[in-house]
Design a protein around this motif. Sequence first.
Motif, PDB file in Angstrom:
ATOM      1  N   GLY A  76      -2.778   4.512   0.746  1.00 59.22           N
ATOM      2  CA  GLY A  76      -3.532   4.766  -0.256  1.00 59.22           C
ATOM      3  C   GLY A  76      -3.212   2.893  -0.959  1.00 59.22           C
ATOM      4  N   ALA A  77      -4.279   3.140  -2.300  1.00 60.87           N
ATOM      5  CA  ALA A  77      -4.530   1.887  -2.920  1.00 60.87           C
ATOM      6  C   ALA A  77      -3.811   2.204  -4.672  1.00 60.87           C
ATOM      7  N   ASP A  78      -3.236   0.985  -4.379  1.00 56.40           N
ATOM      8  CA  ASP A  78      -2.407   1.195  -6.242  1.00 56.40           C
ATOM      9  C   ASP A  78      -3.518   1.307  -6.891  1.00 56.40           C
ATOM     10  N   GLY A  79      -3.231   2.374  -7.975  1.00 56.75           N
ATOM     11  CA  GLY A  79      -4.213   3.107  -9.258  1.00 56.75           C
ATOM     12  C   GLY A  79      -5.291   4.336  -8.832  1.00 56.75           C
ATOM     13  N   MET A 124       0.747  -0.711   0.019  1.00 56.90           N
ATOM     14  CA  MET A 124       0.279   0.238   0.113  1.00 56.90           C
ATOM     15  C   MET A 124       0.643   1.009  -0.041  1.00 56.90           C
ATOM     16  N   PRO A 125       0.559   2.106  -0.746  1.00 57.83           N
ATOM     17  CA  PRO A 125       1.470   2.805  -1.389  1.00 57.83           C
ATOM     18  C   PRO A 125       1.717   4.007   0.025  1.00 57.83           C
ATOM     19  N   LYS A 126       2.074   4.436   0.558  1.00 61.76           N
ATOM     20  CA  LYS A 126       1.900   5.890   2.142  1.00 61.76           C
ATOM     21  C   LYS A 126       1.944   7.065   1.390  1.00 61.76           C
ATOM     22  N   VAL A 127       1.137   8.066   1.407  1.00 61.22           N
ATOM     23  CA  VAL A 127       0.752   9.225   1.298  1.00 61.22           C
ATOM     24  C   VAL A 127       0.976  10.286   2.711  1.00 61.22           C
ATOM     25  N   THR A 128       2.207  11.414   2.191  1.00 58.94           N
ATOM     26  CA  THR A 128       1.686  12.069   3.634  1.00 58.94           C
ATOM     27  C   THR A 128       1.326  13.639   2.868  1.00 58.94           C
ATOM     28  N   PHE A 129       0.050  13.732   3.907  1.00 57.76           N
ATOM     29  CA  PHE A 129      -0.604  15.253   3.719  1.00 57.76           C
ATOM     30  C   PHE A 129       0.057  16.219   4.443  1.00 57.76           C
ATOM     31  N   ILE A 130       0.878  17.185   3.918  1.00 55.83           N
ATOM     32  CA  ILE A 130       0.799  18.525   5.088  1.00 55.83           C
ATOM     33  C   ILE A 130      -0.139  19.538   4.518  1.00 55.83           C
ATOM     34  N   ARG A 131      -1.218  19.348   5.571  1.00 56.30           N
ATOM     35  CA  ARG A 131      -2.345  20.238   5.902  1.00 56.30           C
ATOM     36  C   ARG A 131      -2.130  21.822   5.797  1.00 56.30           C
ATOM     37  N   LEU A 140      -3.228  12.518 -10.456  1.00 52.49           N
ATOM     38  CA  LEU A 140      -1.561  11.136 -10.033  1.00 52.49           C
ATOM     39  C   LEU A 140      -2.132  10.405  -9.215  1.00 52.49           C
ATOM     40  N   PRO A 141      -1.811   9.015  -9.578  1.00 53.89           N
ATOM     41  CA  PRO A 141      -2.547   7.886  -9.728  1.00 53.89           C
ATOM     42  C   PRO A 141      -1.585   7.471  -8.205  1.00 53.89           C
ATOM     43  N   LEU A 142      -1.346   6.686  -7.418  1.00 53.31           N
ATOM     44  CA  LEU A 142      -0.740   6.094  -6.596  1.00 53.31           C
ATOM     45  C   LEU A 142      -0.785   5.053  -7.312  1.00 53.31           C
ATOM     46  N   SER A 143       1.268   4.133  -6.626  1.00 51.79           N
ATOM     47  CA  SER A 143       1.284   2.801  -7.846  1.00 51.79           C
ATOM     48  C   SER A 143       3.150   2.692  -6.407  1.00 51.79           C
ATOM     49  N   PRO A 144       2.653   1.298  -6.614  1.00 50.84           N
ATOM     50  CA  PRO A 144       4.386   0.728  -5.578  1.00 50.84           C
ATOM     51  C   PRO A 144       5.662   1.794  -5.613  1.00 50.84           C
ATOM     52  N   GLN A 145       5.588   2.837  -6.928  1.00 48.84           N
ATOM     53  CA  GLN A 145       6.688   3.798  -6.828  1.00 48.84           C
ATOM     54  C   GLN A 145       6.670   5.300  -6.257  1.00 48.84           C
ATOM     55  N   THR A 146       5.513   4.790  -5.755  1.00 45.78           N
ATOM     56  CA  THR A 146       5.315   6.338  -5.529  1.00 45.78           C
ATOM     57  C   THR A 146       5.149   6.408  -3.884  1.00 45.78           C
ATOM     58  N   PRO A 176       8.909  10.145  -3.854  1.00 53.46           N
ATOM     59  CA  PRO A 176       9.749   9.911  -5.186  1.00 53.46           C
ATOM     60  C   PRO A 176       8.622  11.043  -6.077  1.00 53.46           C
ATOM     61  N   ILE A 177       8.652  11.771  -6.940  1.00 56.20           N
ATOM     62  CA  ILE A 177       8.129  12.673  -7.289  1.00 56.20           C
ATOM     63  C   ILE A 177       7.842  11.847  -8.849  1.00 56.20           C
ATOM     64  N   ASP A 178       9.522  11.950  -8.972  1.00 55.22           N
ATOM     65  CA  ASP A 178       9.390  11.272 -10.660  1.00 55.22           C
ATOM     66  C   ASP A 178       8.568  10.116 -10.858  1.00 55.22           C
ATOM     67  N   ALA A 179       8.032   9.529 -10.057  1.00 57.08           N
ATOM     68  CA  ALA A 179       6.978   8.588 -10.643  1.00 57.08           C
ATOM     69  C   ALA A 179       5.920   8.812 -11.025  1.00 57.08           C
ATOM     70  N   LEU A 180       5.519  10.431 -10.856  1.00 50.31           N
ATOM     71  CA  LEU A 180       4.135  10.522 -11.117  1.00 50.31           C
ATOM     72  C   LEU A 180       4.415  11.062 -12.499  1.00 50.31           C
ATOM     73  N   PRO A 181       3.098  10.974 -13.023  1.00 49.25           N
ATOM     74  CA  PRO A 181       3.073  11.322 -14.670  1.00 49.25           C
ATOM     75  C   PRO A 181       3.246  12.814 -14.985  1.00 49.25           C
TER      76      PRO A 181
END
Lengths: 107, 418
Positions: free
Chosen positions: A18-21, A1-8, A89-95, A57-62
Amino acid sequence: MPKVTFIRPNGETTVVDGADGTSIMQTAVSAGITEVVAECGGTLACATCHVYVHDGPIDALPEASGDEEEMLDFTACPREPTSRLSCQLPLSPQTDGLVVRVPPEQY
Amino acid sequence: MSNRTVVVAGAGQAGSQAAASLRDEGFQGRIVLVGAERHAPYQRPPLSKGYLTGKVPPERLALRPPSFYDNIDVELRLGTPVTSIDVDARSVGLGSGDRLEYHDLVLALGARNRGLPIDGADLDGVLTLRSLADAEEVRRRLPAASSVVVIGGGFIGLEIAATAVGLGIATTVFEIAEQLMARVLSPGTASFLVEAHRRRGMRIDLGTSAATMTGTHGQVRAVWTLDGRSVPADLVLVGIGAVPNTEVAAEAGLLVDNGIVTDPHLRTSDPHVWAIGDCASFPCAYADGRQMRLESVQNAVAQARAVAAALAGRAEHFRAVPWFWSDQADLKIQIAGLPTGRDTVVMYGEAEQERFSAFCFAGDRLVGVESVNRPADHLAARRLLELGIPLRPVDLTRPGFDLRALASGRSAPVAPTS
Ligand SMILES: Cc1cc2nc3c(=O)[nH]c(=O)nc-3n(C[C@H](O)[C@H](O)[C@H](O)COP(=O)(O)OP(=O)(O)OC[C@H]3O[C@@H](n4cnc5c(N)ncnc54)[C@H](O)[C@@H]3O)c2cc1C
Ligand code: FES
């Protein structure tokens, strides 16, 4: 499960599994991060899902499509070089480990 | 103020936003969100689009996560309608038999689809689409359908028809007017849409509608037109517009006239009752102050925010720029503003590439912009309308005219001419 950190906008950070895709926008909405408004539900019609891609891993985003690129001129908070529409911006293992900053205004 | 109670009737797009915005505004009293449907507030737009194809799974329809209402201390009463309002006692009666007292009541009751009073409309396979329950039924039946008829060429009807065409199903749309969405769209954009859908395989019959429907064993088989033709159909979608849910307001003595009538603050004829979203008829700043109803996500959300602000003591005249989107096949249609007084339309972009915006003017004043696959034009148009940045028909035809620069403040309002 790719993690995302939100700075609010209030400085608080929220880490979400998050979930892939799924998109960063969907991840924020289902985690109750309401500062990501996403009025059009992710159909690239509103620009109220603006985030700044801060770290990780910003470069993993399209790359932004032509439409997204042009729409970023009309976000409520100023556009910065790191500005993106999070519904694109889709999540994936790379993000895994991505950190995004959420602007205080979306309207 | 913390002992005040706000009851929000209708747990849809507007009601859910009103509850959330009240807390954003710092309201500390009790908030009860009452909804007739058993589902927590969800998005309707995907129901006629991605939900039907499976692209948007049911769990993604929720407007907010289930824990959200608890977290912000909003009491959700689902599956029970508000059945009566007593404006003198300031209380509402619920279908469950309960009674709730309020200091302020926000009516966010939405609209329901207009029925089609013709023979055969009660046959199996004749459906309509407004709620998640409706959409589940359409989604269940669509894959097995061999011939779909959509009655009514409005946005929702065309979205469903485009989805059916995309699934390879023979699909016919009947529109009784000679133009699609004549009250909303400019003629050029409307005929573009007809042709674009025909190119993709949709049949669109203008100037006619269904006279009767016939079937065998109770299941619809054919739709007969007013001019005597028959079209086979095993699934019929009726999309001929919506009527506002106003009965409970009218019974309470509130002023109702094609919607629950409000003032510019969205307050109804009773000072403690407000109305927002599809059910509200408000004086619209973009229609020369005429009372009107708008059915859009933008209108529901913006009105909810405005009422929350008013309840927090920051009342302002409601004047958000109306906007709307509709996704039909690969056509993203967006409208900013309203067609009030439109007399001139200037095309901008490439209609042949299916990427353009139609700028609509009343004299020299921009009133609305219809965009197809030009989402940045749409955002620019909203900005122009919101800020009142002047743009005249001639400006658009000047060589080198840069819409984005004008709207994002990167160029002078009107480029100097040499
Ligand atoms: C299929 C479909 C597709 C759409 N697509 C788009 C689109 O692409 N873009 C766009 O901008 N807009 C779209 N819309 C319109 C948009 O969804 C509506 O304008 C919006 O949902 C209005 O919000 P609302 O809160 O006023 O009404 P709703 O969201 O309809 O909510 C009203 C709620 O009140 C409940 N209710 C009714 N009576 C009572 C009662 N007495 N007591 C308690 N509860 C009650 C209803 O059951 C309903 O749940 C679409 C609508 C539909 C149906
Ligand atoms: S959610 Fe509307 S553009 Fe991203």
